[in-house]
Design a protein around this motif. Structure first.
Motif, mmCIF file in Angstrom:
data_model
loop_
_atom_site.group_PDB
_atom_site.id
_atom_site.type_symbol
_atom_site.label_atom_id
_atom_site.label_comp_id
_atom_site.label_asym_id
_atom_site.label_seq_id
_atom_site.Cartn_x
_atom_site.Cartn_y
_atom_site.Cartn_z
ATOM 1 N N LEU A 1 2.126 -43.256 -3.222
ATOM 2 C CA LEU A 1 2.876 -43.615 -4.854
ATOM 3 C C LEU A 1 2.374 -44.558 -5.714
ATOM 4 O O LEU A 1 2.397 -44.407 -6.551
ATOM 5 C CB LEU A 1 3.719 -42.836 -4.275
ATOM 6 C CG LEU A 1 3.819 -41.037 -3.337
ATOM 7 C CD1 LEU A 1 5.385 -40.842 -3.551
ATOM 8 C CD2 LEU A 1 3.595 -39.779 -4.168
ATOM 9 N N ILE B 1 -2.296 -39.941 -4.271
ATOM 10 C CA ILE B 1 -1.765 -38.713 -3.558
ATOM 11 C C ILE B 1 -3.847 -38.594 -1.949
ATOM 12 O O ILE B 1 -4.320 -38.560 -2.907
ATOM 13 C CB ILE B 1 -1.272 -37.524 -4.028
ATOM 14 C CG1 ILE B 1 -0.716 -37.085 -2.996
ATOM 15 C CG2 ILE B 1 -2.585 -37.190 -4.684
ATOM 16 C CD1 ILE B 1 -0.090 -36.094 -3.888
ATOM 17 N N ASN C 1 10.901 -39.974 4.336
ATOM 18 C CA ASN C 1 11.804 -40.024 3.427
ATOM 19 C C ASN C 1 13.099 -39.423 2.353
ATOM 20 O O ASN C 1 11.656 -38.762 1.579
ATOM 21 C CB ASN C 1 11.634 -41.927 3.793
ATOM 22 C CG ASN C 1 10.701 -41.844 2.865
ATOM 23 O OD1 ASN C 1 10.548 -42.050 1.558
ATOM 24 N ND2 ASN C 1 9.937 -43.373 2.791
ATOM 25 N N ASP D 1 13.055 -41.289 -0.172
ATOM 26 C CA ASP D 1 12.262 -41.553 -1.798
ATOM 27 C C ASP D 1 11.519 -40.584 -2.116
ATOM 28 O O ASP D 1 11.062 -39.896 -2.645
ATOM 29 C CB ASP D 1 11.973 -42.948 -2.229
ATOM 30 C CG ASP D 1 13.408 -43.697 -2.006
ATOM 31 O OD1 ASP D 1 14.223 -43.196 -2.880
ATOM 32 O OD2 ASP D 1 12.708 -44.627 -1.753
ATOM 33 N N GLU D 2 10.500 -40.319 -0.828
ATOM 34 C CA GLU D 2 9.616 -39.290 -1.241
ATOM 35 C C GLU D 2 9.335 -37.591 -0.493
ATOM 36 O O GLU D 2 8.798 -37.074 -1.711
ATOM 37 C CB GLU D 2 9.169 -39.353 0.150
ATOM 38 C CG GLU D 2 7.424 -40.579 0.618
ATOM 39 C CD GLU D 2 7.625 -41.083 2.465
ATOM 40 O OE1 GLU D 2 6.895 -41.912 2.470
ATOM 41 O OE2 GLU D 2 7.886 -39.740 3.279
ATOM 42 N N LYS D 3 10.837 -37.561 0.418
ATOM 43 C CA LYS D 3 11.311 -35.757 -0.766
ATOM 44 C C LYS D 3 11.641 -36.281 -2.168
ATOM 45 O O LYS D 3 11.551 -35.130 -3.218
ATOM 46 C CB LYS D 3 12.514 -36.083 0.228
ATOM 47 C CG LYS D 3 14.016 -34.985 -0.066
ATOM 48 C CD LYS D 3 15.090 -34.278 1.071
ATOM 49 C CE LYS D 3 15.570 -33.058 1.068
ATOM 50 N NZ LYS D 3 16.626 -32.995 1.285
ATOM 51 N N TYR E 1 10.232 -36.597 -4.658
ATOM 52 C CA TYR E 1 9.544 -37.007 -5.631
ATOM 53 C C TYR E 1 8.588 -35.709 -4.914
ATOM 54 O O TYR E 1 7.691 -35.050 -6.241
ATOM 55 C CB TYR E 1 7.943 -38.396 -4.813
ATOM 56 C CG TYR E 1 6.565 -38.409 -5.590
ATOM 57 C CD1 TYR E 1 6.843 -38.748 -7.008
ATOM 58 C CD2 TYR E 1 5.962 -37.656 -5.761
ATOM 59 C CE1 TYR E 1 5.924 -38.660 -7.863
ATOM 60 C CE2 TYR E 1 5.099 -37.762 -6.894
ATOM 61 C CZ TYR E 1 4.681 -37.916 -7.973
ATOM 62 O OH TYR E 1 3.904 -38.184 -8.539
ATOM 63 N N ALA E 2 8.431 -35.174 -4.255
ATOM 64 C CA ALA E 2 8.202 -33.648 -3.789
ATOM 65 C C ALA E 2 9.123 -32.558 -4.679
ATOM 66 O O ALA E 2 8.098 -31.790 -4.253
ATOM 67 C CB ALA E 2 8.269 -33.111 -1.982
ATOM 68 N N LEU F 1 3.348 -36.410 1.551
ATOM 69 C CA LEU F 1 3.661 -38.224 0.432
ATOM 70 C C LEU F 1 3.677 -39.184 1.729
ATOM 71 O O LEU F 1 5.062 -39.567 2.274
ATOM 72 C CB LEU F 1 4.872 -37.154 -0.505
ATOM 73 C CG LEU F 1 4.881 -35.950 -1.020
ATOM 74 C CD1 LEU F 1 5.895 -35.648 -1.814
ATOM 75 C CD2 LEU F 1 3.624 -36.225 -2.281
ATOM 76 N N ASN F 2 2.866 -39.945 0.394
ATOM 77 C CA ASN F 2 3.557 -41.367 1.121
ATOM 78 C C ASN F 2 4.074 -42.180 0.500
ATOM 79 O O ASN F 2 3.243 -42.962 -1.180
ATOM 80 C CB ASN F 2 2.183 -42.063 1.747
ATOM 81 C CG ASN F 2 2.025 -43.525 2.225
ATOM 82 O OD1 ASN F 2 2.140 -44.334 2.025
ATOM 83 N ND2 ASN F 2 2.085 -43.328 4.369
ATOM 84 N N SER F 3 5.065 -43.063 0.653
ATOM 85 C CA SER F 3 5.784 -43.903 -0.782
ATOM 86 C C SER F 3 4.820 -45.092 -1.032
ATOM 87 O O SER F 3 4.111 -45.465 -1.775
ATOM 88 C CB SER F 3 6.511 -44.367 0.113
ATOM 89 O OG SER F 3 7.584 -43.995 0.300
ATOM 90 N N TYR G 1 7.040 -35.004 3.689
ATOM 91 C CA TYR G 1 7.172 -36.472 3.290
ATOM 92 C C TYR G 1 8.423 -36.848 5.040
ATOM 93 O O TYR G 1 8.327 -36.403 5.314
ATOM 94 C CB TYR G 1 7.648 -35.833 2.080
ATOM 95 C CG TYR G 1 9.255 -34.880 2.223
ATOM 96 C CD1 TYR G 1 10.604 -35.408 2.933
ATOM 97 C CD2 TYR G 1 8.758 -33.641 1.685
ATOM 98 C CE1 TYR G 1 11.515 -34.557 3.147
ATOM 99 C CE2 TYR G 1 10.249 -32.790 2.065
ATOM 100 C CZ TYR G 1 11.594 -33.065 2.358
ATOM 101 O OH TYR G 1 12.565 -32.182 2.765
#
Length: 459
Positions: A390, A395, A337, A339-341, A343-344, A385-387, A335
Motif C-alpha cells: 500500500l 495491491i 493489522n 491500518d490495513e483494516k 484501508y479495507a 492488504l499489505n502495508s 487484512y
C-alpha cells in the motif's frame, strides 16, 4: 423461544434471491407494457372488502383478519389487492387523469386466515395488475398475454390458459336464475355453505371446494349457454385478439372465479408442474365493470389479474428452472493489522460505489479464517492488504479460479477488476469454448452461430 406465526414464512438466503429475481422480471415486463407500480395500505376499512369482494365469498366470510383499532374503527388486513386499488383510484380521482386507461400493478403482502398447506399461507405475497377505464376486449387479451409472458420469461414451459365469460348483467342474471332452478331440488346434497349461497350467489356453489366432485355440480348449466348476443360477440372479440397475440387458450365453461365482482371475461392460467398435484392453477383474473361504481366511484370498466408469488416460486423450484441468481462476490478484502483494516474499509467503499460486489472481514478472524470465508462467499478475486504494498501504491490480487496472482497499481484497480470479471463472465457463457456465447439451443444442439468452431463439430 418465540416462533413465527402459523402460515407465515421467513424468506432468506438463496430463496430470497429467487424472490427478488422474480420481482425484477415482473418489474421489467410491466414497464414494457407501460403499467405503473401502485402501493396501497395493508390495512383498509372492513367495509371495503365486504362491499367490494362480496359478502358471500370465503375471503370475507371465513378468511379475513378483522379487528377494531383503538378508535373503534373496523379494520381488515387486506386479503386481496383489487379492492384497495379501486379505492385508491376513486379516492385519488384517477378517473380524471387525461392518460386513460389507468394501468397499474402491485406486489405486496396479503392476509387470509385459512388452513396452511402447500402454496397456501396465511401471510402471502400477491402480484397483480389492473386496467381501469377500458372496456375494449383487447384490454382483456393484453392482461392475459402479459400474465402468460411473465410465466414464460421466468422459465415455465407448459402454460395453459382457460377462459370463460360470465356475460353482462343481463346474461349473468339469467344464468343465476337458471342455477337456482337447477340446484334447488338437490341443495340438500350440498354442504352448509352452499345451502346459504343458493339464494345469495349461486355462482359460488360452482366454486365450492367441498362439493367439487359432486356429480350434480358437474352437470350444472354452463355460463356460455346464457350469454346474450352482445356478450357473445364481446367474448369472440377477446378470443380474436388472443389469436392475434398468438396466445394459446382453451374455453372452459366451468370457470367462474371466486369473487363476486367479476363479469364478462374470466380466466385462469395453469402450469404443468410435477409435484403440484391436481391444483395447478398459478393465477387468474377477469373483468369487473361494476366494482368502481359499487364503491361509490363513476361507472368504470376494469380488468385485472393476480397470482400468489409463493406458489409461483414453488413452481420454478419444482421445474428446476435455472435462474441467474448471483451466489458469488467479485472481491474479498483481507487484512492483518489495524491500518490495513482501515484501508479495507476505505477501499471496499470505493469499489462498491464503482459497481463491484465486495466484502471484507468483520468478526476478527485470523488470516486463515478469512481465506475460508472468501471461499464460502465464492469470491472471484481475493486480496490480502499489505502495508508495504500500500505504501508503494500497489495491491496484490489473486484470481480464485486460476490461483494466479498479480501486483497492480491501485490507480488501475477498478479498470483491472472490470476487465478481469468481464472475461470470467464471458467464459461462463461460452458453453463449448468456441468463443460464441449461447451457440446451443435448449436441447444442447449447435445452432451454427459458432461457425463450426465448437466441439459439436469434432469428428
Amino acid at each position: 423461544m418465540i416462533q413465527k406465526q402459523k402460515g407465515c414464512n421467513d424468506i432468506y438466503g438463496k430463496e430470497a434471491k429467487i424472490w427478488k429475481y422474480v420481482d425484477t422480471v415482473i418489474d421489467a415486463l410491466m414497464e414494457k407494457y407501460n403499467y405503473n407500480y401502485i402501493r396501497t395500505p395493508i390495512i383498509e376499512a372492513t367495509e371495503l372488502f365486504h362491499r367490494g369482494v362480496g359478502e358471500t365469498t370465503d375471503i370475507v366470510t371465513k378468511e379475513s383478519y378483522d379487528f377494531q383499532d383503538k378508535g373503534g374503527r373496523d379494520i381488515t388486513l387486506r386479503p386481496e389487492g383489487t379492492a384497495g386499488v379501486v379505492r385508491s383510484y376513486i379516492e385519488n380521482k384517477m378517473f380524471g387523469d387525461p392518460n386513460q386507461p389507468v394501468k397499474v400493478y402491485y406486489n405486496g403482502t396479503m392476509y387470509r386466515y385459512e388452513r396452511p398447506q402447500s402454496g397456501r399461507d396465511r401471510e402471502l405475497t400477491q402480484f397483480g395488475m389492473e386496467v381501469l377505464g377500458s372496456d375494449d376486449p383487447m384490454s382483456d387479451a393484453e392482461v392475459i398475454s402479459l400474465a402468460v409472458n411473465i410465466y414464460k420469461m421466468l422459465g415455465l414451459k407448459e402454460i395453459k390458459v382457460n377462459i370463460n365469460s360470465l356475460g353482462d348483467n343481463e346474461s349473468r342474471t339469467k344464468y343465476r336464475d337458471a342455477l337456482i332452478e337447477y340446484f334447488k331440488p338437490h341443495i340438500g346434497d350440498f354442504c352448509e355453505d352452499c345451502k346459504e349461497r343458493l339464494e345469495k350467489n349461486p355462482l359460488r356453489i360452482l366454486d365450492c371446494k367441498v362439493d367439487a366432485e359432486n356429480e350434480i355440480l358437474k352437470k350444472a348449466p354452463k355460463t356460455l349457454d346464457y350469454l346474450n348476443d352482445e356478450s357473445r360477440i364481446r367474448f369472440n372479440k377477446v378470443q380474436e385478439y388472443l389469436d392475434i397475440m398468438q396466445i394459446d387458450y382453451e374455453i372452459n365453461p366451468t370457470i367462474v372465479r371466486g369473487l363476486d365482482y367479476y363479469n364478462h371475461t374470466v380466466f385462469e392460467i395453469e402450469a404443468k408442474v410435477e409435484g403440484f398435484g391436481s391444483n395447478n392453477v398459478l393465477g387468474g383474473g377477469g373483468r369487473y365493470n361494476g366494482l368502481v361504481n359499487q364503491l361509490d366511484g363513476p361507472d368504470t370498466p376494469c380488468v385485472g389479474f393476480a397470482c400468489g408469488l409463493g406458489r409461483l416460486v414453488k413452481a420454478l423450484e419444482l421445474e428446476k428452472v435455472k435462474m441467474p441468481i448471483v451466489e458469488d462476490i467479485d472481491l474479498f478484502l483481507m487484512y492483518v493489522n489495524e491500518d490495513e483494516k482501515k484501508y479495507a474499509a476505505y477501499l471496499s467503499q470505493e469499489l462498491r460505489l464503482a459497481g463491484f460486489i465486495v466484502d471484507t472481514e468483520y468478526t476478527g478472524r485470523a488470516l486463515k479464517g478469512q481465506f475460508k470465508q472468501a471461499d464460502r462467499l465464492n469470491a472471484k478475486f481475493t486480496c490480502v492488504l499489505n502495508s508495504e504494498d500500500l505504501n508503494n501504491n500497489e495491491i496484490k490480487i489473486k484470481n480464485n479460479e486460476t490461483k494466479t496472482e498479480e501486483i497492480i497499481s491501485l490507480d488501475v484497480l477498478i479498470y483491472y477488476l472490470d476487465e478481469q470479471i468481464s472475461a470470467l463472465e464471458a467464459d461462463d457463457n461460452d458453453e463449448c469454448g468456441c468463443g460464441t456465447n449461447h451457440c446451443h439451443d435448449e436441447k444442447h444442439e449447435c445452432s451454427g452461430e459458432c461457425g463450426g468452431n465448437c466441439h459439436c463439430h469434432d469428428e
